[in-house]
Scaffold this motif. Structure first.
Motif: not given
Length: 401
Positions: A352-353, A355-362
């Protein structure tokens, strides 16, 4: 698997669905394919050559000769140029002409000259599609070695609802992707994938959950289906639409996900646990809505079944087990520990550190760790591209089993 540098010859026949050929062309070009297009004369009533020429960046052909010069459009060269020929939409007339070798126009003559695989995507009204003559002609085309991309169910130009609607452009392009992947090592392999969140009920109204959208797991399922695998997808509550050709089992709670995964585990060659499963569930579930009374409200939680650890204990030497780790700190150390504890062959790490990675992103940014101590680093990519990266590593590992 993208269609980059693949040579696609698109044939467009006279159908109200011909406007979708522009969408198909756009998707193919976006993937890096080279696209040449042949129109029947009647197709020009529905879409202009200028539109398709602009999108494909190539001249669009429709007649045997060029103007009044006597120079001809060489249908033999076109047929030899293509890696794949796609006729979409394929009208009842064009299907009949191709099935019976009636080379009355450039499109059919090119089809008869093609040495590459040919795909037909029919589009017509319900009764035409079901008529015995059309069924017979489609059967003939299949007997010649061609592939039919079945028409889909939906509202038709006549106002009727039923089969006959041209397959969606995304579905057609996916079938082409699958064609180029059909000889991979995953052909005939059974792949089990979990995706999305779970919901643990507090009462008939409320539940405990997380922010997982399911996008990553669904992208992985699509990548493996296109690689020829038989995919079973166990999904928690999500709003993502499942790709065609995938067996989907919908669940809600962690217990339901465990039961579904356990049911399919033993027969699966590859298992990918991409779901964000709740670690705890309320010990007591109220049968009526809990009213707001006290300033402090305590919930007693109990551990859910650890799906990954339980399946890992029962993993056979012939199976490949892939886990996921979403971390906020000590990422590598935590992922390596999880890899060992749960008997994974591979673990996909994202932080989660980033940017743009993890939940809800495309998009997502991952590292993949294996049991041999190797780490594979990848840049931030779309989740479809990430799925392809995961597929490639899994294919390597399956080949080593």
């Amino acid at each position: 698997m993208s269609l980059k540098n693949k040579k696609i010859l698109l044939g467009v026949s006279g159908s109200i669905a011909a406007y979708k050929s522009a969408l198909i062309t756009r998707l193919l070009v976006k993937e890096g394919a080279q696209v040449k297009i042949v129109l029947t004369e009647s197709a020009k009533d529905f879409i202009t050559p200028l539109t398709l020429s602009t999108l494909s960046k190539n001249p669009v052909l429709s007649s045997f000769t060029k103007g009044g010069t006597g120079e001809w459009n060489n249908h033999v060269e076109l047929g030899l140029w293509a890696d794949v020929m796609l006729i979409a939409p394929a009208s009842a007339t064009t299907i009949a002409r191709c099935a019976n070798g009636l080379a009355e126009n450039l499109l059919v003559a090119t089809y008869l000259s093609a040495r590459c695989p040919v795909f037909f995507a029919p589009a017509m009204d319900l009764d035409m599609y079901k008529h015995p003559s059309t069924v017979t002609n489609l059967t003939k085309l299949v007997s010649y070695g061609n592939t039919i991309i079945d028409a889909e169910n939906g509202e038709l130009a006549s106002g009727l609802v039923g089969e006959g609607r041209l397959a969606e452009p995304e579905h057609i392009v996916n079938e082409l992707r699958r064609h180029f992947l059909k000889n991979t090592i995953l052909e005939g392999k059974k792949v089990l994938i979990t995706a999305g969140p779970t919901q643990e009920p507090l009462d008939p109204v409320r539940f405990i959950s997380n922010h997982s959208s399911g996008k990553m797991g669904f992208a992985i399922a699509e990548a493996f289906r296109l690689a020829g695998a038989q995919v079973t997808l166990i999904s928690g509550p999500v709003s993502v639409t499942a790709p065609i050709g995938i067996q989907v089992e919908k669940v809600v709670s962690a217990q339901q996900m465990y039961e579904a995964a356990e049911k399919h585990f033993s027969e699966s060659d590859v298992v990918i646990l991409a779901a964000a499963v709740a670690d705890y569930t309320p010990k007591h579930v109220a049968d009526k809505k809990i009213k707001k009374k006290e300033d402090v409200f305590n919930i007693e939680l109990t551990k859910t079944v650890d799906i990954a650890a339980t399946l890992g204990k029962n993993k056979k030497a012939s199976q490949l087990l892939v886990g996921f780790a979403l971390e906020t700190d000590n990422e590598l150390e935590n992922a390596k520990g999880k890899l060992e504890r749960k008997n994974f062959d591979l673990i996909v790490l994202n932080s989660l550190q980033d940017k743009g990675a993890g939940f809800r992103y495309d998009t997502n940014k991952i590292k993949i760790l294996d049991r041999e101590g190797n780490t594979y680093d990848f840049d931030l990519k779309t989740k479809q591209e990430v799925a392809a990266d995961i597929l490639n590593i899994v294919v390597q590992k399956v080949a080593e089993l």
